[in-house]
Design a protein around this motif. Structure first.
Motif, PDB file in Angstrom:
ATOM      1  N   TYR A 257      -1.489  -8.424  14.359  1.00 51.95           N
ATOM      2  CA  TYR A 257      -0.397  -9.281  13.885  1.00 51.95           C
ATOM      3  C   TYR A 257      -0.624 -10.709  14.362  1.00 51.95           C
ATOM      4  O   TYR A 257      -1.083 -10.945  15.472  1.00 51.95           O
ATOM      5  CB  TYR A 257       0.945  -8.804  14.447  1.00 51.95           C
ATOM      6  CG  TYR A 257       1.314  -7.374  14.106  1.00 51.95           C
ATOM      7  CD1 TYR A 257       0.816  -6.307  14.848  1.00 51.95           C
ATOM      8  CD2 TYR A 257       2.177  -7.090  13.050  1.00 51.95           C
ATOM      9  CE1 TYR A 257       1.152  -4.994  14.548  1.00 51.95           C
ATOM     10  CE2 TYR A 257       2.530  -5.780  12.745  1.00 51.95           C
ATOM     11  CZ  TYR A 257       2.018  -4.748  13.495  1.00 51.95           C
ATOM     12  OH  TYR A 257       2.360  -3.454  13.192  1.00 51.95           O
TER      13      TYR A 257
ATOM     14  N   HIS B 281       0.196  -9.397   8.960  1.00 53.97           N
ATOM     15  CA  HIS B 281      -0.193  -8.134   9.573  1.00 53.97           C
ATOM     16  C   HIS B 281      -1.406  -7.566   8.852  1.00 53.97           C
ATOM     17  O   HIS B 281      -1.418  -7.476   7.621  1.00 53.97           O
ATOM     18  CB  HIS B 281       1.000  -7.155   9.479  1.00 53.97           C
ATOM     19  CG  HIS B 281       0.668  -5.738   9.807  1.00 53.97           C
ATOM     20  ND1 HIS B 281       1.220  -4.679   9.124  1.00 53.97           N
ATOM     21  CD2 HIS B 281      -0.133  -5.183  10.767  1.00 53.97           C
ATOM     22  CE1 HIS B 281       0.769  -3.539   9.631  1.00 53.97           C
ATOM     23  NE2 HIS B 281      -0.044  -3.826  10.631  1.00 53.97           N
TER      24      HIS B 281
ATOM     25  N   GLN C 230      -1.699  -6.222   5.155  1.00 51.57           N
ATOM     26  CA  GLN C 230      -0.611  -5.343   4.751  1.00 51.57           C
ATOM     27  C   GLN C 230       0.644  -6.129   4.400  1.00 51.57           C
ATOM     28  O   GLN C 230       1.429  -5.716   3.567  1.00 51.57           O
ATOM     29  CB  GLN C 230      -0.275  -4.360   5.874  1.00 51.57           C
ATOM     30  CG  GLN C 230      -1.339  -3.342   6.146  1.00 51.57           C
ATOM     31  CD  GLN C 230      -1.548  -2.414   4.957  1.00 51.57           C
ATOM     32  OE1 GLN C 230      -2.560  -2.449   4.282  1.00 51.57           O
ATOM     33  NE2 GLN C 230      -0.575  -1.571   4.673  1.00 51.57           N
TER      34      GLN C 230
ATOM     35  N   LEU D  96       1.510   1.860  13.736  1.00 47.97           N
ATOM     36  CA  LEU D  96       2.558   1.048  13.125  1.00 47.97           C
ATOM     37  C   LEU D  96       3.845   1.177  13.929  1.00 47.97           C
ATOM     38  O   LEU D  96       4.196   2.262  14.359  1.00 47.97           O
ATOM     39  CB  LEU D  96       2.830   1.534  11.702  1.00 47.97           C
ATOM     40  CG  LEU D  96       1.894   1.048  10.604  1.00 47.97           C
ATOM     41  CD1 LEU D  96       2.331   1.644   9.280  1.00 47.97           C
ATOM     42  CD2 LEU D  96       1.888  -0.463  10.525  1.00 47.97           C
ATOM     43  N   ALA D  97       4.544   0.080  14.074  1.00 50.75           N
ATOM     44  CA  ALA D  97       5.858   0.012  14.710  1.00 50.75           C
ATOM     45  C   ALA D  97       5.823   0.415  16.185  1.00 50.75           C
ATOM     46  O   ALA D  97       6.855   0.564  16.819  1.00 50.75           O
ATOM     47  CB  ALA D  97       6.899   0.871  13.964  1.00 50.75           C
ATOM     48  N   ALA D  98       4.643   0.577  16.744  1.00 51.56           N
ATOM     49  CA  ALA D  98       4.536   0.863  18.177  1.00 51.56           C
ATOM     50  C   ALA D  98       4.600  -0.448  18.955  1.00 51.56           C
ATOM     51  O   ALA D  98       4.644  -1.533  18.381  1.00 51.56           O
ATOM     52  CB  ALA D  98       3.222   1.583  18.460  1.00 51.56           C
ATOM     53  N   ALA D  99       4.599  -0.343  20.244  1.00 50.13           N
ATOM     54  CA  ALA D  99       4.612  -1.545  21.071  1.00 50.13           C
ATOM     55  C   ALA D  99       3.367  -2.373  20.793  1.00 50.13           C
ATOM     56  O   ALA D  99       2.268  -1.842  20.644  1.00 50.13           O
ATOM     57  CB  ALA D  99       4.675  -1.170  22.546  1.00 50.13           C
ATOM     58  N   GLN D 100       3.561  -3.671  20.705  1.00 52.60           N
ATOM     59  CA  GLN D 100       2.459  -4.577  20.444  1.00 52.60           C
ATOM     60  C   GLN D 100       2.078  -5.295  21.729  1.00 52.60           C
ATOM     61  O   GLN D 100       2.936  -5.649  22.538  1.00 52.60           O
ATOM     62  CB  GLN D 100       2.860  -5.596  19.379  1.00 52.60           C
ATOM     63  CG  GLN D 100       3.148  -4.934  18.044  1.00 52.60           C
ATOM     64  CD  GLN D 100       3.675  -5.887  17.002  1.00 52.60           C
ATOM     65  OE1 GLN D 100       3.472  -7.099  17.064  1.00 52.60           O
ATOM     66  NE2 GLN D 100       4.344  -5.337  16.009  1.00 52.60           N
TER      67      GLN D 100
END
Lengths: 113, 114
Positions: free
Chosen positions: A33, A48, A55, A98-102
């Motif tokens: 990202y 992203h 995406q 996806l949508a996990a901690a960055q």
């Protein structure tokens, strides 16, 4: 395990010039990202990647910004030509899912004069 | 559109004081919630996260946050702050099932006086 790295840490350019920012994500993280923080404002999403595919680029300000992720490894964000309002800190982050901690890199502070 | 509000721009506390930083979000669906911290000269670090389960989440360095779904809130707390907690704190959300892009609040600068 090495973290997310970004290069350069600072860049000062004149209006109309081109700048390329680089991000190396954590090894094995497919999701990459880009975000930007303009002074005094919130950190905002730019785009992203999943591997080498874009995406979601809904946050890209305009067509002066071009992001690539060759081979699904590192990513570059090019600003051409740079304008004064492009000044800010550009952050890169990566995640395994996806949508996990960055996990964020240290950011590149871009100043356009 | 989704948004995140952090109520305080700058908070100044003395060491050993208790801390609570407010965070509210606007989104009707299921969200994942995060607090990040940026210490002076350092990069953003994950402090804690909530995906599901116990709404009281414990993070690093003695921080915790409570998810109150009815209030759309995810406030950050620490019972006793230290000078080393001086930093900027960011609340962020992403929507369940989304591509994962984070929506951030504007950040709260915390200054702890020794």
């Amino acid at each position: 395990e090495a973290g997310v790295t970004q290069f350069p840490s600072h860049s000062v350019i004149e209006k109309g010039q081109t700048v390329t920012l680089r991000c190396d994500p954590i090894s094995g993280h497919d999701n990459l990202y880009w975000y930007r923080r303009v002074m005094g404002k919130e950190i905002k999403f730019l785009l992203h990647f999943v591997k080498e595919s874009k995406q979601d680029e809904s946050g890209m300000p305009n067509n002066r910004f071009l992001a690539e992720r060759t081979g699904g490894t590192y990513s570059t964000l090019k600003v051409q030509p740079a304008e004064l309002e492009d000044s800010g800190v550009y952050f890169c982050a990566s995640s395994h899912r996806l949508a996990a901690a960055q996990y964020f890199g240290p950011g590149t502070r871009l100043t356009v004069l | 559109a989704q948004s995140v509000s952090q109520h305080n721009h700058h908070v100044i506390l003395s060491e050993a004081a208790s801390l609570e930083l407010g965070c509210n979000y606007s989104y009707g669906g299921t969200v994942n919630l995060f607090w990040y911290v940026q210490y002076p000269g350092q990069h953003l670090q994950l402090l804690l996260k909530y995906f599901s389960g116990d709404p009281l989440v414990k993070g690093i360095k003695g921080f915790e946050a409570e998810f109150i779904k009815s209030k759309f809130s995810f406030n950050l707390r620490k019972p006793s702050v230290q000078w080393s907690d001086t930093a900027e704190y960011f609340c962020a959300v992403n929507a369940e099932g989304s591509q994962g892009n984070l929506i951030f609040g504007k950040g709260t600068k915390l200054s702890v006086k020794p």
